[in-house]
Structures are given as structure tokens and as C-alpha cells.
Design a protein around this motif. Sequence first.
Motif, PDB file in Angstrom:
ATOM      1  N   SER A 121       3.050   2.234 -16.507  1.00  0.00           N
ATOM      2  CA  SER A 121       4.357   2.215 -16.742  1.00  0.00           C
ATOM      3  C   SER A 121       4.565   1.099 -18.201  1.00  0.00           C
ATOM      4  O   SER A 121       3.774   0.017 -18.133  1.00  0.00           O
ATOM      5  CB  SER A 121       5.226   1.756 -15.600  1.00  0.00           C
ATOM      6  N   THR A 122       5.589   1.314 -18.876  1.00  0.00           N
ATOM      7  CA  THR A 122       5.838   0.294 -19.805  1.00  0.00           C
ATOM      8  C   THR A 122       6.758  -0.736 -19.323  1.00  0.00           C
ATOM      9  O   THR A 122       7.784  -0.728 -18.858  1.00  0.00           O
ATOM     10  CB  THR A 122       6.607   1.076 -20.852  1.00  0.00           C
ATOM     11  N   VAL A 123       6.091  -1.889 -19.583  1.00  0.00           N
ATOM     12  CA  VAL A 123       6.810  -3.240 -18.866  1.00  0.00           C
ATOM     13  C   VAL A 123       6.878  -4.333 -19.884  1.00  0.00           C
ATOM     14  O   VAL A 123       5.920  -4.532 -20.802  1.00  0.00           O
ATOM     15  CB  VAL A 123       6.358  -3.654 -17.700  1.00  0.00           C
ATOM     16  N   ILE A 124       7.873  -5.298 -20.117  1.00  0.00           N
ATOM     17  CA  ILE A 124       7.754  -6.242 -20.882  1.00  0.00           C
ATOM     18  C   ILE A 124       6.776  -7.257 -20.743  1.00  0.00           C
ATOM     19  O   ILE A 124       6.335  -7.466 -19.387  1.00  0.00           O
ATOM     20  CB  ILE A 124       9.364  -7.044 -20.552  1.00  0.00           C
ATOM     21  N   PRO A 125       6.468  -7.828 -21.795  1.00  0.00           N
ATOM     22  CA  PRO A 125       5.326  -8.933 -21.705  1.00  0.00           C
ATOM     23  C   PRO A 125       5.444 -10.020 -20.379  1.00  0.00           C
ATOM     24  O   PRO A 125       6.611 -10.454 -20.396  1.00  0.00           O
ATOM     25  CB  PRO A 125       5.304  -9.814 -22.922  1.00  0.00           C
ATOM     26  N   GLY A 126       4.552 -10.131 -19.638  1.00  0.00           N
ATOM     27  CA  GLY A 126       4.539 -10.806 -18.433  1.00  0.00           C
ATOM     28  C   GLY A 126       4.798 -10.248 -17.108  1.00  0.00           C
ATOM     29  O   GLY A 126       4.379 -11.075 -16.027  1.00  0.00           O
ATOM     30  N   THR A 127       5.272  -8.896 -17.250  1.00  0.00           N
ATOM     31  CA  THR A 127       5.585  -8.237 -15.883  1.00  0.00           C
ATOM     32  C   THR A 127       4.227  -8.256 -15.181  1.00  0.00           C
ATOM     33  O   THR A 127       4.368  -8.269 -13.740  1.00  0.00           O
ATOM     34  CB  THR A 127       6.156  -7.135 -16.250  1.00  0.00           C
ATOM     35  N   THR A 128       3.303  -7.631 -15.631  1.00  0.00           N
ATOM     36  CA  THR A 128       2.132  -7.308 -14.896  1.00  0.00           C
ATOM     37  C   THR A 128       1.554  -8.375 -14.183  1.00  0.00           C
ATOM     38  O   THR A 128       1.276  -8.495 -12.914  1.00  0.00           O
ATOM     39  CB  THR A 128       1.178  -6.568 -15.814  1.00  0.00           C
ATOM     40  N   GLY A 129       1.076  -9.536 -14.851  1.00  0.00           N
ATOM     41  CA  GLY A 129       0.722 -10.753 -14.201  1.00  0.00           C
ATOM     42  C   GLY A 129       1.883 -11.609 -13.583  1.00  0.00           C
ATOM     43  O   GLY A 129       1.257 -12.043 -12.424  1.00  0.00           O
ATOM     44  N   GLU A 130       3.079 -11.615 -13.938  1.00  0.00           N
ATOM     45  CA  GLU A 130       3.916 -12.402 -13.257  1.00  0.00           C
ATOM     46  C   GLU A 130       4.851 -11.917 -12.136  1.00  0.00           C
ATOM     47  O   GLU A 130       5.516 -12.651 -11.103  1.00  0.00           O
ATOM     48  CB  GLU A 130       4.556 -13.345 -14.150  1.00  0.00           C
ATOM     49  N   ALA A 131       5.027 -10.550 -12.194  1.00  0.00           N
ATOM     50  CA  ALA A 131       5.740  -9.855 -11.249  1.00  0.00           C
ATOM     51  C   ALA A 131       5.153  -8.921 -10.457  1.00  0.00           C
ATOM     52  O   ALA A 131       5.032  -9.158  -9.161  1.00  0.00           O
ATOM     53  CB  ALA A 131       6.888  -8.973 -11.805  1.00  0.00           C
ATOM     54  N   ILE A 132       4.330  -8.261 -10.888  1.00  0.00           N
ATOM     55  CA  ILE A 132       3.429  -7.046 -10.069  1.00  0.00           C
ATOM     56  C   ILE A 132       2.268  -7.694  -9.251  1.00  0.00           C
ATOM     57  O   ILE A 132       2.117  -7.647  -8.090  1.00  0.00           O
ATOM     58  CB  ILE A 132       2.909  -5.715 -11.042  1.00  0.00           C
ATOM     59  N   GLY A 133       1.520  -8.677  -9.859  1.00  0.00           N
ATOM     60  CA  GLY A 133       0.320  -9.201  -9.450  1.00  0.00           C
ATOM     61  C   GLY A 133       0.937  -9.826  -8.234  1.00  0.00           C
ATOM     62  O   GLY A 133       0.186  -9.782  -7.287  1.00  0.00           O
ATOM     63  N   PRO A 134       1.952 -10.775  -8.236  1.00  0.00           N
ATOM     64  CA  PRO A 134       2.219 -11.703  -7.119  1.00  0.00           C
ATOM     65  C   PRO A 134       2.615 -10.836  -6.165  1.00  0.00           C
ATOM     66  O   PRO A 134       2.432 -11.204  -4.709  1.00  0.00           O
ATOM     67  CB  PRO A 134       3.144 -12.597  -7.552  1.00  0.00           C
ATOM     68  N   ILE A 135       3.434  -9.870  -6.274  1.00  0.00           N
ATOM     69  CA  ILE A 135       3.709  -8.786  -5.323  1.00  0.00           C
ATOM     70  C   ILE A 135       2.545  -8.331  -4.590  1.00  0.00           C
ATOM     71  O   ILE A 135       2.354  -8.149  -3.088  1.00  0.00           O
ATOM     72  CB  ILE A 135       4.826  -7.642  -5.785  1.00  0.00           C
ATOM     73  N   LEU A 136       1.762  -7.700  -5.292  1.00  0.00           N
ATOM     74  CA  LEU A 136       0.372  -7.084  -4.650  1.00  0.00           C
ATOM     75  C   LEU A 136      -0.491  -8.300  -3.859  1.00  0.00           C
ATOM     76  O   LEU A 136      -0.746  -7.957  -2.785  1.00  0.00           O
ATOM     77  CB  LEU A 136      -0.379  -6.629  -5.705  1.00  0.00           C
ATOM     78  N   GLU A 137      -0.297  -9.338  -4.351  1.00  0.00           N
ATOM     79  CA  GLU A 137      -1.224 -10.445  -3.528  1.00  0.00           C
ATOM     80  C   GLU A 137      -0.358 -10.691  -2.362  1.00  0.00           C
ATOM     81  O   GLU A 137      -0.987 -10.886  -1.224  1.00  0.00           O
ATOM     82  CB  GLU A 137      -1.081 -11.920  -4.577  1.00  0.00           C
ATOM     83  N   ALA A 138       0.935 -10.880  -2.214  1.00  0.00           N
ATOM     84  CA  ALA A 138       1.716 -11.267  -1.009  1.00  0.00           C
ATOM     85  C   ALA A 138       1.551 -10.166  -0.082  1.00  0.00           C
ATOM     86  O   ALA A 138       1.181 -10.464   1.225  1.00  0.00           O
ATOM     87  CB  ALA A 138       3.186 -11.492  -1.274  1.00  0.00           C
ATOM     88  N   ARG A 139       1.638  -8.974  -0.540  1.00  0.00           N
ATOM     89  CA  ARG A 139       1.683  -7.659   0.585  1.00  0.00           C
ATOM     90  C   ARG A 139       0.333  -7.379   0.883  1.00  0.00           C
ATOM     91  O   ARG A 139       0.030  -6.973   1.960  1.00  0.00           O
ATOM     92  CB  ARG A 139       2.387  -6.699  -0.033  1.00  0.00           C
ATOM     93  N   SER A 140      -0.652  -7.549   0.224  1.00  0.00           N
ATOM     94  CA  SER A 140      -1.928  -7.288   0.651  1.00  0.00           C
ATOM     95  C   SER A 140      -2.868  -8.522   0.939  1.00  0.00           C
ATOM     96  O   SER A 140      -3.723  -8.357   1.708  1.00  0.00           O
ATOM     97  CB  SER A 140      -2.976  -6.718  -0.691  1.00  0.00           C
ATOM     98  N   GLU A 141      -2.059  -9.520   1.089  1.00  0.00           N
ATOM     99  CA  GLU A 141      -2.608 -11.066   1.599  1.00  0.00           C
ATOM    100  C   GLU A 141      -4.050 -11.083   1.026  1.00  0.00           C
ATOM    101  O   GLU A 141      -5.111 -11.540   1.772  1.00  0.00           O
ATOM    102  CB  GLU A 141      -2.505 -10.762   3.372  1.00  0.00           C
ATOM    103  N   THR A 142      -4.336 -10.749  -0.298  1.00  0.00           N
ATOM    104  CA  THR A 142      -5.405 -11.045  -1.019  1.00  0.00           C
ATOM    105  C   THR A 142      -5.005 -11.436  -2.441  1.00  0.00           C
ATOM    106  O   THR A 142      -4.202 -10.943  -2.923  1.00  0.00           O
ATOM    107  CB  THR A 142      -6.045  -9.701  -1.266  1.00  0.00           C
ATOM    108  N   ASP A 143      -5.684 -12.673  -2.683  1.00  0.00           N
ATOM    109  CA  ASP A 143      -5.470 -13.233  -4.188  1.00  0.00           C
ATOM    110  C   ASP A 143      -6.250 -12.398  -5.253  1.00  0.00           C
ATOM    111  O   ASP A 143      -7.242 -11.725  -4.813  1.00  0.00           O
ATOM    112  CB  ASP A 143      -6.179 -14.575  -4.024  1.00  0.00           C
ATOM    113  N   LEU A 144      -5.603 -12.305  -6.315  1.00  0.00           N
ATOM    114  CA  LEU A 144      -6.188 -11.462  -7.293  1.00  0.00           C
ATOM    115  C   LEU A 144      -7.286 -12.278  -7.633  1.00  0.00           C
ATOM    116  O   LEU A 144      -7.566 -13.481  -7.617  1.00  0.00           O
ATOM    117  CB  LEU A 144      -5.261 -11.697  -8.625  1.00  0.00           C
ATOM    118  N   GLY A 145      -8.490 -11.399  -8.076  1.00  0.00           N
ATOM    119  CA  GLY A 145      -9.821 -11.964  -8.140  1.00  0.00           C
ATOM    120  C   GLY A 145     -10.645 -11.945  -6.798  1.00  0.00           C
ATOM    121  O   GLY A 145     -11.708 -12.478  -6.934  1.00  0.00           O
ATOM    122  N   GLU A 146      -9.866 -11.636  -5.694  1.00  0.00           N
ATOM    123  CA  GLU A 146     -10.695 -11.840  -4.425  1.00  0.00           C
ATOM    124  C   GLU A 146     -10.963 -10.706  -3.754  1.00  0.00           C
ATOM    125  O   GLU A 146     -10.657 -10.609  -2.681  1.00  0.00           O
ATOM    126  CB  GLU A 146     -10.120 -13.074  -3.637  1.00  0.00           C
ATOM    127  N   GLY A 147     -10.777  -9.342  -4.582  1.00  0.00           N
ATOM    128  CA  GLY A 147     -10.800  -8.318  -3.870  1.00  0.00           C
ATOM    129  C   GLY A 147     -10.029  -7.181  -4.607  1.00  0.00           C
ATOM    130  O   GLY A 147     -10.184  -6.226  -4.437  1.00  0.00           O
TER     131      GLY A 147
END
Length: 451
Positions: A121-147
Motif C-alpha cells: 500500500s502507498t504510505v507516508i515515509p516512516g509508516t512501514t518502519g515506525e507504525a507497521i513494524g512495531p505493530i508486527l513486533e508487538a503482536r507476533s512477540e518477535t523483534d524485527l530481524g529475529e524471525g
Amino acid sequence: MNVSVVGSGYVGTTIAACFADLGHDVRAIDIDKDVVAALNRGEAPIHEPGLGDVLEAQAGDRLQATTDYEAVRGTDLTVLALPTPTDAEGRIDLSVMEAGAERLGEALAAKEGEHLVVVKSTVIPGTTGEAIGPILEARSETDLGEGIEIAINPEFLREGTAVPDFLEPGKIVFGTRRESRDERTTDEAGPTHEERSSRGLALDRLYEVYEPLLSNEGVPVVETGLREAEMIKYANNAFLAAKVSLINELGNICKVYGVDAYEVAEAIGLDDRIGAKFLRSGVGWGGSCFPKDVAALIAAARDRGYEPELLDAAVGVNDRQPERLLELLDEHVECENERIAVLGLAFKPGTDDVRNSRAIPVIEGLQARGAVVVAYDPVATDSMCEHFPDIEYVDSAAAALEGASGTVVVTDWDEFEALDTEFDAMSEPVVVDGRRVVSRREGLVYEGLTW
Ligand code: UDX
């Protein structure tokens, strides 16, 4: 590869179908049961040339649709193709994306092995790393780069030519976290990653999923950071939208001087710094992307204290073109209580999409003048009925022209080029062409918008 695609709108459905066509096993995930059922029957939920054939061939085979996010667990990567609409102030509304990322993260919590999430999807700079990434980390209980890893791969396909655009892209952009690259050596990654190059999980899987396209002809691949990839999409659309607005402004000036803007455009397009494409002046741009993306970029710039004057002007010119078309009509027809034909309702030919179609302000302007509007489009009538349930819709251009005191051409459907004796059935033969599809002829009062 095993690929999951979350979101089955124009982009998601095309990608899911085309990835299956390229030989991947695809799971399309959507919350809408009707869309899922249509995909599993091999039917396209949208009008897009060629998409139905691909779906028919792949549904039940390499493409399966479901409402269940758990399907992502059996896949190597998930493409997030959810809508990013604008709110009332023009700002990007991330609520659908965020909700999708939450459900995706929860499903990934129980996944064995590594997974790549690709924002489409088209997202404003910063969204993938600072909004989507942290949600994925929190909900999957996995840090980015760790699986799990995250990337952005913007889409440049056009409606109406989505399938060939996907299969023959002008460029492919891979945005990844800079720190995720070159971090894996075979030692750190262990034997299962021995064959992997040092590009990191994100670039590895992106190259793998696009491999069938890359092996064709030298498609340029741009490897960049997350924010840059996010901005490339906005810059691409903003540039093209502004290019059309600039040729429209030049076209308006041409018109007042009695100059043919198309002759001018043909000549300036020979300068390869300008280029011949996107110089068709007329009633302006619409669709789901240009208006939304330019508005979101303007709002994002202003949020950070930058006044985007040129982009504001591009929107301003675009907003005024429909009224200019109607002012030309006013020069020949007193619209009140007169039957006025609107030829074309889709925002461009080849689609039934009427989102932000210039036909909408044109019809509103005609209604404000008290005209009796009779509209025709080869495929977009049903969609426009939702906006204007009370105007008359007919099933041919000839029927629209019958008894009309004026005609406005809003979409450049090929079939309008062939209109000829049909104009004879008009009560007053006034044609105001917003797309340069009808040719001047004897007996016709013809006005081109910029020529
Ligand atoms: C656009 C981008 O082209 C695509 O890369 C992105 O992924 C999504 O947005 P799309 O909205 O499908 O694609 O339509 P496009 O063909 O780009 O046309 C956009 C609008 O500009 C249409 O309303 C079209 O009629 C108008 N246009 C285009 C002009 O008025 N003149 C031109 O010369 C070209």
C-alpha cells in the motif's frame, strides 16, 4: 514460493492472481466473504481486462482465497495490499492498515520459521518502519530481524492495464531496513541460510518472489531504504499528476489564444527531458491514486511545516478543469431544462472505476445549471448510479445523443471516436470535448477544451 496477499482490492487481487500465474502458491486473504467467494470461483471482483482469465485459470489451483489470517503461517511472505484512504483533511488514514497488521502479527506469533511482510500500500515515509513494524513486533512477540522482517515494495500498475503492467513493470522498487542488510553472515545465520547471499532476509525473498519477472528482460530493480521507497511512490504519482496539470494549464492558455494544445504537446514531447507521455490535456485527472496520493503528500508536507505550493496548484488546476468544460458549453447552450449528454463516466477508459472521476463535478455542475442529464458509459454506469441515482442512464452513446441540446465528453473511450451520424439525432449539435476523442466535422458546433 508460498505467498499470502492481504487485501483483495484492485492492487491485491491483481498481485495475487499474477503471482499465482508466475508459479507461486498464493493465499489471498480478505475480510469480505463475498470477495473471497468470488475469487474462489475464479471471478474478478472488479472490472480489469485480463484479470478474469488469470483468476479463472488459477483459482482452486495455485490461488486460494480465505477470510482467515492463519493462512499466512503456511507462506514465506505476506504482501499487505490494504487501502490507505485519506481523511477529511487529506491526511492518510492508516486505520485499515494498522488493523490488518495487528491481525497479521497475531497470526505470525504461532508461525515456525522466518517471515517477510511486504507493504504494498502507498504510505507516508516512516509508516512501514515506525507504525507497521512495531505493530508486527508487538503482536507476533518477535523483534524485527529475529524471525520476521519488513519491506516495502510500492506498486506502479495502472487500472485498465493492471495485469500487463504487473507482468512487465517499468521498475521494481525494494525498500528494506538498511540495518537488515548485510547483517547475516553464514556463521550467524547457521547452515539453513548457507545458500543465502548477504542481502538479508527481505531482499532475498523479494528477489525470489520476483525472479520470474526479473529473468525476462532487464527490468531495473531499485534497492533502497524504507522511507525512500515510500517516497518514490508519492513522488512518482505527484510528478505525473503535476505533469498533467501543467499541460492542462498550458492548454487553457492555448485555448484563449486559439492555439491547439495537442500540436504544442506533440512538439514539446520530442524533448526527451519532457517526454511524450502524459501530455494529453483535458478535463483532468481522477482515480483512486492521483487525488488521494497528492492530497496525502500535501497534508504530510504541511504537517512538517513545508508549504507545497506547486502541488497545491496542481490540485487547483485539476479542480477547475470540469468547470472550464462547462463554461465552454455555456457559450453555446442555455442548460436549464435542456437535455445534456455526458459521454463517459469512468475516471479513464478501460475501467469501471468512477472514484474521483471528472464526470462527478461535471454532472454536479450540469445539475447546478438545471440541466436534464443523460449519461452513458460502456462499463461504469452501475458505479456512477451510487453517486447520482436520479440522472438518466442509457446503454449507448447514440441513445444519450438522441434529442440532446449539448454533449460533454469526459472519458476517452475509443468507441466515442467512431461516433458520426449519431450526432445528427441531437436537437442542437453542440459537442464540448474534454478528451479530444471526437473530431471536428461539418454541422457540429465543436469545442475542444484546450484546442
Ligand atoms: C496511476 C499511476 O499511473 C500508477 O502508476 C499508480 O500505480 C496509480 O495511479 P491510474 O490511476 O490507474 O494509475 O491511472 P493513469 O493512467 O495514471 O491516469 C490517471 C488520470 O490521469 C486519469 O484520470 C487520466 O485520464 C488522467 N490523464 C492521464 C490525463 O488527463 N492526461 C494524460 O496525459 C494522462
